[in-house]
Design a protein around this motif. Structure first.
Motif, PDB file in Angstrom:
ATOM      1  N   LEU A   8       0.832  -1.194   0.000  1.00 11.33           N
ATOM      2  CA  LEU A   8       0.000   0.000   0.000  1.00 11.33           C
ATOM      3  C   LEU A   8       0.867   1.244   0.000  1.00 11.33           C
ATOM      4  O   LEU A   8       1.760   1.388   0.842  1.00 11.33           O
ATOM      5  N   ALA A  10      -0.145   5.284   0.012  1.00 13.35           N
ATOM      6  CA  ALA A  10      -1.349   6.114   0.085  1.00 13.35           C
ATOM      7  C   ALA A  10      -1.053   7.471   0.699  1.00 13.35           C
ATOM      8  O   ALA A  10      -0.095   7.631   1.462  1.00 13.35           O
ATOM      9  N   VAL A  28      -2.037  -0.468   9.457  1.00 12.85           N
ATOM     10  CA  VAL A  28      -1.089  -0.726   8.370  1.00 12.85           C
ATOM     11  C   VAL A  28       0.262  -1.130   8.946  1.00 12.85           C
ATOM     12  O   VAL A  28       0.803  -0.454   9.819  1.00 12.85           O
ATOM     13  N   ALA A  50      -7.907  -5.935  -3.416  1.00  6.61           N
ATOM     14  CA  ALA A  50      -7.586  -4.535  -3.139  1.00  6.61           C
ATOM     15  C   ALA A  50      -8.838  -3.720  -2.814  1.00  6.61           C
ATOM     16  O   ALA A  50      -8.812  -2.861  -1.939  1.00  6.61           O
ATOM     17  N   ASN A  54      -9.258  -1.594   0.560  1.00  6.75           N
ATOM     18  CA  ASN A  54      -9.446  -0.149   0.451  1.00  6.75           C
ATOM     19  C   ASN A  54     -10.703   0.275   1.209  1.00  6.75           C
ATOM     20  O   ASN A  54     -10.695   1.243   1.968  1.00  6.75           O
ATOM     21  N   ALA A  72      -5.097   5.938  -2.754  1.00  2.25           N
ATOM     22  CA  ALA A  72      -4.319   4.740  -2.464  1.00  2.25           C
ATOM     23  C   ALA A  72      -3.963   3.962  -3.717  1.00  2.25           C
ATOM     24  O   ALA A  72      -4.729   3.944  -4.688  1.00  2.25           O
ATOM     25  N   TRP A  74      -2.717  -0.007  -4.425  1.00  3.19           N
ATOM     26  CA  TRP A  74      -2.554  -1.339  -3.859  1.00  3.19           C
ATOM     27  C   TRP A  74      -1.877  -2.209  -4.901  1.00  3.19           C
ATOM     28  O   TRP A  74      -2.379  -2.344  -6.013  1.00  3.19           O
TER      29      TRP A  74
END
Length: 101
Positions: A8, A10, A28, A50, A54, A72, A74
């Motif tokens: 990830l 983001a 995370v 994903a 998300n 984001a 992924w």
């Protein structure tokens, strides 16, 4: 379907950064860096796809602060999927930079 590890990357912005900073670090596995606009996240999460990850991440952040925005990317299995909030914005082949790229 087994869980897949997604990389990830983001950017998260919010009207109340203190409400979401510690939550990001809990959700995370990786680094959460403060930026002028909010937070930059570079880490890993595991899940079936994903879109689900998300949605899970943004929903959790919006429970803490309703006016939170998430941009984001992924990456897993050679593909990078981009999202703005809950909306998919496209996909592309993943870069060849290897793990953590």
């Amino acid at each position: 379907m087994p869980d897949t590890a997604f990389h990830l990357v983001a950017d998260v912005s919010s009207d109340n950064l203190s409400a979401i900073g510690s939550l990001l670090e809990q959700l995370v596995e990786g680094s959460v860096t403060v930026t002028p606009d909010g937070f930059h996240v570079d880490g890993w999460m595991s899940g079936s796809d994903a879109r689900e990850l998300n949605r899970f991440l943004l929903s959790a952040l919006r429970r803490a602060e309703r006016r939170t925005r998430l941009r984001a990317e992924w990456t897993a299995n050679g593909e990078t999927l981009r999202f703005f909030d809950y909306v998919p914005k496209g996909s592309r082949p993943a870069s060849d930079a290897g793990p953590g790229a």
